[in-house]
Design an enzyme around this catalytic site. Structure first.
Site, PDB file in Angstrom:
ATOM      1  N   GLY A  46       5.748 -10.744   4.170  1.00  0.00           N
ATOM      2  CA  GLY A  46       6.625  -9.608   3.929  1.00  0.00           C
ATOM      3  C   GLY A  46       5.956  -8.671   2.937  1.00  0.00           C
ATOM      4  N   GLN A  51       5.381  -2.053  -3.224  1.00  0.00           N
ATOM      5  CA  GLN A  51       4.200  -2.892  -3.441  1.00  0.00           C
ATOM      6  C   GLN A  51       2.904  -2.175  -3.068  1.00  0.00           C
ATOM      7  OE1 GLN A  51       6.082  -6.460  -1.264  1.00  0.00           O
ATOM      8  NE2 GLN A  51       4.816  -7.402  -2.851  1.00  0.00           N
ATOM      9  N   CYS A  88       4.816 -13.989  -4.337  1.00  0.00           N
ATOM     10  CA  CYS A  88       4.885 -12.556  -4.064  1.00  0.00           C
ATOM     11  C   CYS A  88       3.479 -11.986  -4.077  1.00  0.00           C
ATOM     12  CB  CYS A  88       5.748 -11.886  -5.141  1.00  0.00           C
ATOM     13  SG  CYS A  88       5.957 -10.114  -4.899  1.00  0.00           S
ATOM     14  N   LEU A  89       3.181 -11.136  -3.099  1.00  0.00           N
ATOM     15  CA  LEU A  89       1.843 -10.534  -3.050  1.00  0.00           C
ATOM     16  C   LEU A  89       1.559  -9.696  -4.297  1.00  0.00           C
ATOM     17  CD1 LEU A  89       1.703  -9.435   0.699  1.00  0.00           C
ATOM     18  CD2 LEU A  89       0.565 -11.393  -0.354  1.00  0.00           C
ATOM     19  N   HIS A 130      14.178 -11.277  -0.246  1.00  0.00           N
ATOM     20  CA  HIS A 130      13.113 -10.972  -1.204  1.00  0.00           C
ATOM     21  C   HIS A 130      12.636  -9.521  -1.019  1.00  0.00           C
ATOM     22  CE1 HIS A 130       9.242 -12.307  -3.355  1.00  0.00           C
ATOM     23  NE2 HIS A 130       8.912 -11.135  -2.858  1.00  0.00           N
ATOM     24  N   GLU A 131      12.452  -9.106   0.245  1.00  0.00           N
ATOM     25  CA  GLU A 131      11.936  -7.748   0.503  1.00  0.00           C
ATOM     26  C   GLU A 131      12.980  -6.683   0.178  1.00  0.00           C
ATOM     27  OE1 GLU A 131       8.888  -7.551   0.734  1.00  0.00           O
ATOM     28  OE2 GLU A 131       8.602  -9.661   1.200  1.00  0.00           O
ATOM     29  N   HIS A 134      12.935  -6.043  -3.438  1.00  0.00           N
ATOM     30  CA  HIS A 134      11.840  -5.150  -3.843  1.00  0.00           C
ATOM     31  C   HIS A 134      12.256  -3.679  -3.758  1.00  0.00           C
ATOM     32  CE1 HIS A 134       8.156  -7.369  -4.656  1.00  0.00           C
ATOM     33  NE2 HIS A 134       8.262  -8.105  -3.561  1.00  0.00           N
TER      34      HIS A 134
HETATM   35 NI    NI Z   1       7.244  -9.870  -3.057  1.00  0.00          NI
END
Ligand code: NI
Length: 185
Positions: A46, A51, A88-89, A130-131, A134
């Protein structure tokens, strides 16, 4: 298509609230393509617009070889709770258990500009929550207990040195060599 730089924890864009998307322009479609390419290169499941330094209310998700574009997503139903590990990225190498709704129904606009609803269970449910977080400036670490959050931040204080300017630039070498976990969102 091109790989985008991923913003990591410390970049103020990650705690901003995004702006509703009015319509799907060619430019937005290009952003969607680039976000998918970047997410796959980073071995994520995701990725949300902040991000990659953007404030469109847009996330991309692919949990099980099913690419999903979520524009202006909203959770319209949620049920139950379940705890599970997240990463998380934008916070590489940091993981923690987060309690989420076990099942959600999300209403969003697709890349075709049409509204749709999607039900998520298990990992898809977790990933969409989660997304969507963000898109409202919320990161998974906020849900950790004070103790676990302190431990995570202590580890991150060293990790973040790898990302000058809070930028994570994916190189071809890194993409090839990246030792990945499947839970990075
Ligand atoms: Ni994340």
């Amino acid at each position: 298509m091109s790989l985008l730089d991923i913003r990591v924890l410390g970049d103020p864009v990650l705690v901003q609230t995004t702006k509703l998307v009015d319509d799907v322009t060619p430019e937005l479609r290009r952003l969607v393509d680039d976000m998918f390419e970047t997410m796959y290169a980073a071995k994520g499941i995701g990725l949300a617009a902040p991000q990659v330094g953007r404030l469109e209310r847009l996330s991309v998700v692919d949990v099980d070889k099913q690419p999903i574009v979520l524009i202006n997503p909203e959770i319209i139903e949620s049920e139950g709770t379940i705890k599970g590990e997240e990463g998380c990225l934008s916070i590489p190498e940091i993981y923690g258990d987060v309690e989420r709704a076990a099942r959600v129904v999300v209403r969003a606009m697709g890349v075709d500009g049409k509204p749709f609803e999607i039900e998520g269970r298990e990992l898809l449910s977790r990933c969409m929550q989660h997304e969507i977080d963000h898109l409202h400036g919320r990161l998974f670490i906020y849900y950790l207990s004070a103790l676990k959050r302190r431990a995570a931040m202590s580890k991150w204080s060293k990790e973040k040195e790898k990302y000058p300017g809070n930028v994570r630039r994916l190189t071809a070498d890194e993409v090839a060599a990246h030792h990945h976990r499947d839970e990075e969102l």
